[in-house]
Design a protein around this motif. Structure first.
Motif, PDB file in Angstrom:
ATOM      1  N   LEU A  94       0.830  -1.205   0.000  1.00  0.00           N
ATOM      2  CA  LEU A  94       0.000   0.000   0.000  1.00  0.00           C
ATOM      3  C   LEU A  94       0.866   1.259   0.000  1.00  0.00           C
ATOM      4  O   LEU A  94       0.530   2.254  -0.638  1.00  0.00           O
ATOM      5  N   PHE A  95       1.991   1.207   0.723  1.00  0.00           N
ATOM      6  CA  PHE A  95       2.901   2.353   0.753  1.00  0.00           C
ATOM      7  C   PHE A  95       3.442   2.640  -0.642  1.00  0.00           C
ATOM      8  O   PHE A  95       3.482   3.808  -1.072  1.00  0.00           O
ATOM      9  N   TYR A  96       3.857   1.599  -1.356  1.00  0.00           N
ATOM     10  CA  TYR A  96       4.371   1.787  -2.716  1.00  0.00           C
ATOM     11  C   TYR A  96       3.304   2.383  -3.631  1.00  0.00           C
ATOM     12  O   TYR A  96       3.578   3.258  -4.453  1.00  0.00           O
ATOM     13  N   THR A  97       2.069   1.886  -3.472  1.00  0.00           N
ATOM     14  CA  THR A  97       0.973   2.385  -4.307  1.00  0.00           C
ATOM     15  C   THR A  97       0.683   3.853  -4.024  1.00  0.00           C
ATOM     16  O   THR A  97       0.505   4.653  -4.943  1.00  0.00           O
ATOM     17  N   ILE A  98       0.640   4.192  -2.735  1.00  0.00           N
ATOM     18  CA  ILE A  98       0.390   5.589  -2.356  1.00  0.00           C
ATOM     19  C   ILE A  98       1.520   6.486  -2.848  1.00  0.00           C
ATOM     20  O   ILE A  98       1.286   7.613  -3.302  1.00  0.00           O
ATOM     21  N   PHE A  99       2.755   5.984  -2.785  1.00  0.00           N
ATOM     22  CA  PHE A  99       3.901   6.760  -3.260  1.00  0.00           C
ATOM     23  C   PHE A  99       3.772   7.052  -4.764  1.00  0.00           C
ATOM     24  O   PHE A  99       4.006   8.174  -5.221  1.00  0.00           O
ATOM     25  N   ILE A 100       3.371   6.027  -5.517  1.00  0.00           N
ATOM     26  CA  ILE A 100       3.175   6.203  -6.966  1.00  0.00           C
ATOM     27  C   ILE A 100       2.071   7.224  -7.230  1.00  0.00           C
ATOM     28  O   ILE A 100       2.182   8.078  -8.110  1.00  0.00           O
TER      29      ILE A 100
END
Length: 263
Positions: free
Chosen positions: A155-161
């Motif tokens: 989820l962190f990677y997705t939010i970062f993107i």
């Protein structure tokens, strides 16, 4: 039976056959739901005096109950954390204890210190934290939190993107639309509102491009947004499926959320 241990059993999620604990769980759940309803009613400015008086008395009653519950949980913390050297301290800094404290603080702070009325209004918002107390009595809420913890890296990677895409989209639209719409796209920060509304496919329509290039970029960004916004949904859905499958294999008790051991 030890009074402190029995108190802990009543405060904890009810076990099969424990009528006192079950009755307490139902009482607290009903009280929390009524508190949420009271909070919503309190937002009306034209309530009759009788209703306002009932709400104030109900608030006082709720504060007494939640305060007693909080201190009883402190008193019985050693049974919740039997392997801890300082169970009380561990409980105080636990997630649910913080929620319990935030649920009663808005009442006590104005009584002890002088508080600005504007700050007092903000404090009153913390009353909504009482609804999170339901997490203690709901295995569904525990499942949601567990899934979010398990999938937090993805989820962190997705939010970062998403954040990168929002910044890029707002920057592009600023440079394209600012010359013709300086009031709608005055700077990149203000353009973030348009980027968020477009990427989430909400499209409020209060800010939109009027140039040909701006419209083209807007269409591309909206299409990208469909895929990007769907990513967290897919991650959480797959996490739920994995957790449900795991629960079926482990045979989780629907009442207390603990694993049922095979004999």
């Amino acid at each position: 039976m030890n009074v402190r241990k029995r108190t802990f059993e009543i405060l904890d999620c009810a076990k099969d056959g424990d009528k006192a604990s079950k009755a307490f769980d139902i009482f607290i759940i009903v009280l929390i739901v009524l508190n949420v309803i009271a909070l919503m009613l309190d937002s009306f400015s034209d309530l009759p005096d009788l209703v306002q008086k009932v709400l104030k008395n109900f608030e006082l009653f709720s504060i007494i109950i939640f305060t007693v519950e909080y201190f009883l949980r402190l008193w019985t913390a050693k049974y919740q954390y039997p392997n801890s050297k300082v169970p009380v301290i561990r409980y105080i800094f636990s997630f649910m204890a913080i929620i319990d404290l935030l649920a009663i603080l808005p009442f006590y702070i104005p009584l002890t210190v002088s508080v600005d009325l504007r700050f007092l209004r903000i404090l009153r918002l913390f009353r909504i934290m009482r609804v999170l107390k339901l997490n203690r009595y709901s295995s569904a809420m525990e499942t949601v939190i567990k899934v979010l913890k398990n999938e937090k890296e993805k989820l962190f990677y997705t939010i970062f993107i998403m954040m990168v895409l929002i910044i890029c989209a707002s920057s592009l639209m600023y440079y394209v639309e600012n010359p013709v719409q300086p009031d709608k796209f005055p700077n990149i920060v203000a353009s973030i509102w348009w980027a968020v509304a477009t990427l989430t496919t909400v499209g409020y329509g209060d800010v939109y491009p009027i140039t040909a290039l701006g419209k083209f970029l807007s269409g591309v960004i909206a299409i990208l947004g469909i895929g990007i916004v769907a990513l967290p949904t897919g991650i959480i859905s797959s996490g739920f499926m994995a957790e449900m499958k795991s629960r079926k294999e482990k045979r989780i008790c629907p009442h207390c959320g603990k694993i049922i051991e095979d004999e």
